[in-house]
Structures are given as structure tokens and as C-alpha cells.
Design an enzyme around this catalytic site. Structure first.
Site, PDB file in Angstrom:
ATOM      1  N   LYS A   1       0.904  -1.135  -0.087  1.00  0.00           N
ATOM      2  CA  LYS A   1       0.048   0.089  -0.072  1.00  0.00           C
ATOM      3  C   LYS A   1       0.838   1.357   0.034  1.00  0.00           C
ATOM      4  O   LYS A   1       2.182   1.238   0.059  1.00  0.00           O
ATOM      5  CB  LYS A   1      -1.033  -0.013   1.231  1.00  0.00           C
TER       6      LYS A   1
HETATM    7  C1  LIG Z   1      -4.503  -5.198   0.890  1.00  0.00           C
HETATM    8  C2  LIG Z   1      -5.802  -5.463   1.027  1.00  0.00           C
HETATM    9  C3  LIG Z   1      -6.685  -5.923   2.058  1.00  0.00           C
HETATM   10  C4  LIG Z   1      -5.656  -6.548   3.275  1.00  0.00           C
HETATM   11  O1  LIG Z   1      -5.005  -5.688   3.960  1.00  0.00           O
HETATM   12  P1  LIG Z   1      -4.188  -6.210   5.201  1.00  0.00           P
HETATM   13  O2  LIG Z   1      -3.513  -5.152   5.855  1.00  0.00           O
HETATM   14  O3  LIG Z   1      -2.973  -6.936   4.349  1.00  0.00           O
HETATM   15  O4  LIG Z   1      -4.939  -7.115   6.109  1.00  0.00           O
HETATM   16  C5  LIG Z   1      -7.877  -5.879   1.995  1.00  0.00           C
HETATM   17  N1  LIG Z   1      -8.547  -5.378   1.212  1.00  0.00           N
HETATM   18  C6  LIG Z   1      -8.015  -4.694  -0.001  1.00  0.00           C
HETATM   19  C7  LIG Z   1      -8.907  -4.282  -1.192  1.00  0.00           C
HETATM   20  C8  LIG Z   1      -6.667  -4.878  -0.176  1.00  0.00           C
HETATM   21  O5  LIG Z   1      -5.896  -4.530  -1.084  1.00  0.00           O
END
Ligand SMILES: *Cc1c(COP(=O)(O)O)cnc(C)c1O
Length: 377
Positions: free
Chosen positions: A180
């Protein structure tokens, strides 16, 4: 090797972590609080509750909204698998909605098509940081008495019609995984404008405890356990990194948008690919540069996979764009309606490397290799 992502940590992140180590307080404490303030300030939401991941945050969001066994939650199949798994964690039933043909997000229409009499919540995803039609979808949920939970895992720094994502959300969830835009290694946050939900989220992330350890420390106060909960805490080591990264958010987003714009330019005359184009009134954080590879006469996905194979053979960290949960073994047998657009996106989408230090030379090499791949299949 050109990696798909490259988290950038500078001397400020290092110094912040060293400070936490020297302080002797490494679990959830003052840095988590400071990180929450930074998130609330950026999003304009009243409360931010930091947790161990976005998956944990989605689970807690469903729980505070009162969603559980017997309830249907409409979700896009086309999303990282955690969106669907969170519904399963809450004991509720995921119902897959399709996405739009020109945008990897659910729309009012696709949600209406999937809606069931047991639907009590919707998790809509700002996929790859591209804002969904928040006004339309929030109105639909309000009219039908369902809670709208925004999966904003990828969307920190994006703006919907000029407003920060989660600005007026009932519940929105961010991720701080390295894929992210802002990262703490692992981490997440639930943002809400309801003080009662914020209070309860704070308890639920730590066993249902009424008084956190950092508040009891050095006092004779005793905690109570108001209701059952989980251990979904983030550490102060992680939050210290998050505080520094939030301070750099505008610069990170500006650089990522530059990288995306350069790809757009390099691919402007390439008719075999369609790069994602966010709505012109929104600001996109360029979390992932995603394009659709036009299918050939063979099965959807084969041309994309051939191009992907070449990119990877040349040490370019390209990836499938977005997966569809209903095509994965875990959810293949789950009942569902037709999801043609999700399947097209899952088969044709391709993600190219985006990070702050990606050079122009690397971008030109990536695009030249992509064109070579397209020409040979
Ligand atoms: C990365 C992601 C998640 C999960 O995030 P984590 O922090 O790894 O649990 C959930 N939804 C979407 C759309 C994502 O891209």
C-alpha cells in the site's frame, strides 16, 4: 530486478524506531495514539482506531456494525481475498457482486443485482486506490437499511470529489501493508464518525478490555473485560514508522502519480492495453498501475499470462492485476450469480511496478518489454 513495490524508509523512520526501543515501551501506547491522530487529521474523520491489519479492521468493522451469523454481506468478488474472508471471519455470508466493465469497482447497479433479503451490510472497495461512486452507493445502502463499510485498504491519500477517502464514512478501513501507499510492515486502521463505535473498536482490538495497558501503567487502576474481543493491536514500533510516513504522504502520492502519468504517456499509442483511468473529479493515489491486456482469440487471460511471463523472465516484478475470490479454490463452490466483468478483469489485468525510486530508464525498459510481449502473442 525491478520489484513491483519498494517501501521507502529514510533516516526519520530509523530514528523513530530507535526512540521507541530506547523508551522501553514497544506495545500499543503513545505512538499508536499519535498515528491515530495523524490518520484522523488526514481523513477528516472524527476517530481512527489503529489495528494489526486491514483484515482485522474489516472484521472489527463488521462486528461493531452488528453483522454476524444469518446476515448477508454484499462484497465484490474482484478484490484481494481479505475482503471476502473478513465476512467469513464475522460468521456472515458473503454475496458476490460484479464490478463495472470500465472500472474495477462495484456500482449501484451491480450491488442492486446482487442484493438479497438478508443483506445487512455492503463492503465496497476503493480498488487500487480508485474511489468508488460513494454518493450513489451510500444512498442505496441508506435507503435499504444496510451498513456501508468502505474497504479503503489501498486508498490512503486518494480523494473522492475533492474529499479525503473516509471523510464522511460510517466505517472505512485502511491497510499499511508494504503493497500500500503508507506502510508499517503490517497494520491497519478503522476510521469512523460514530463515537460509540470508536469506543467499542478500541475495546474489541484488545480482548474487550476497558482500560488499555498504557493507561494503567504506573497507576493502581484495574481493567475490566466488558465483552469478548481479539488481540488486534499494532505495536508502537510500527506506529512510530506510520507517523513519519503520514508526514510524507503528500510527497509519496505526488511521486506515484508522476510514475503513473509517465506510464500513460509511454503507452498512449499502444492499442493492446487499456490503463485504468480514474474519474477526472477524483484524485488517485496511484497505489497500483493496472492495465487490461486486450484478449486474443484464445481464452481470456492467456495473452495476459504470456505477457506477464515475459516481464517476469526479464526480472520485472509485474503481477496479475486483481484476483476474483470466486475463481480461487477457497470460494469456488460458494453460491453466486454471473460475474462476467469480474472474470474479464481477473483474466486481463496486469500490474506494473510503481515505487518512489523507479527511474525513467526503468519505466522505458518495462514498457519496451511489455510491447515486445504483446507483439509476440
Ligand atoms: C491489502 C488489502 C486488504 C488486506 O490488507 P491487510 O492489511 O494485508 O490485511 C484488504 N482489502 C484490500 C482491497 C486490499 O488491497
Amino acid at each position: 530486478m525491478i520489484p513491483i513495490i519498494q517501501p521507502v524508509f529514510g533516516p526519520d523512520e530509523l530514528a523513530a524506531v530507535a526512540d521507541v526501543l530506547r523508551s522501553g515501551w514497544v506495545v500499543q501506547g503513545p505512538r499508536v495514539l499519535a498515528f491515530e491522530h495523524a490518520i484522523a487529521q488526514e481523513t477528516g474523520a472524527a476517530h481512527a482506531v489503529v489495528v494489526s491489519s486491514a483484515t482485522a479492521g474489516l472484521h472489527l468493522a463488521l462486528h461493531v456494525a452488528g453483522i454476524g451469523p444469518g446476515d448477508d454481506v454484499v462484497v465484490p468478488s474482484l478484490s484481494f481475498i481479505a475482503t471476502t474472508n473478513a465476512v467469513w471471519m464475522a460468521g456472515a455470508n458473503p454475496v458476490f457482486a460484479d464490478v463495472a466493465p470500465d472500472m474495477p469497482n462495484v456500482s449501484v447497479q451491480t450491488l442492486q443485482q446482487a442484493w438479497t433479503p438478508q443483506t445487512r451490510a455492503v463492503i465496497a472497495v476503493h480498488q487500487l486506490g480508485v474511489p468508488f461512486d460513494r454518493a450513489g452507493i451510500a444512498a442505496l445502502c441508506a435507503a435499504r437499511g444496510a451498513v456501508l463499510i468502505e474497504d479503503a485498504a489501498c486508498a490512503m491519500g486518494s480523494r473522492y470529489r475533492g474529499e479525503a477517502i473516509a471523510h464522511s464514512a460510517a466505517l472505512a478501513v485502511f491497510s499499511f501493508h508494504p503493497r500500500k501507499v503508507v506502510t508499517t510492515g503490517e497494520g491497519g486502521a478503522v476510521v469512523t464518525n460514530r463515537p460509540d463505535w470508536a469506543d467499542r473498536l478500541q475495546r474489541l482490538r484488545q480482548h474487550g478490555m476497558t482500560l488499555a495497558a498504557d493507561r494503567r501503567h504506573g497507576t493502581s487502576a484495574v481493567e475490566a473485560y466488558a465483552e469478548p474481543g481479539w488481540n488486534y493491536r499494532m505495536t508502537d514500533l510500527q506506529a512510530a514508522i506510520g507517523v513519519v510516513q503520514m508526514g510524507r504522504l503528500a510527497a509519496i502520492v505526488a511521486r506515484r502519480r508522476q510514475v503513473a502519468a509517465r506510464y500513460d504517456e509511454l503507452l498512449a499509442d499502444c492499442w493492446d492495453v487499456a490503463p485504468l483511468q480514474p474519474h477526472r473529479d477524483d484524485t488517485w493515489n496511484a497505489q497500483t498501475y493496472c492495465l487490461c491486456v486486450a484478449p486474443d482469440t484464445r481464452a481470456a487471460g492467456m495473452r495476459r499470462d504470456a505477457v506477464l511471463g515475459l516481464l517476469q523472465a526479464r526480472a520485472i516484478g509485474a503481477r496479475r492485476g486483481i484476483l476474483a475470490a470466486h475463481l480461487e479454490p477457497a470460494w469456488r463452490d460458494h453460491p453466486r450469480g454471473p460475474l462476467p466483468c469480474s472474470e474479464a478483469w481477473a483474466g486481463q489485468s496486469l500490474a506494473l511496478p510503481v515505487h518512489e525510486h523507479l527511474s525513467d530508464e526503468e519505466q522505458r525498459y518495462i514498457v519496451a518489454t511489455l510491447r515486445e510481449g504483446l507483439a509476440t502473442v
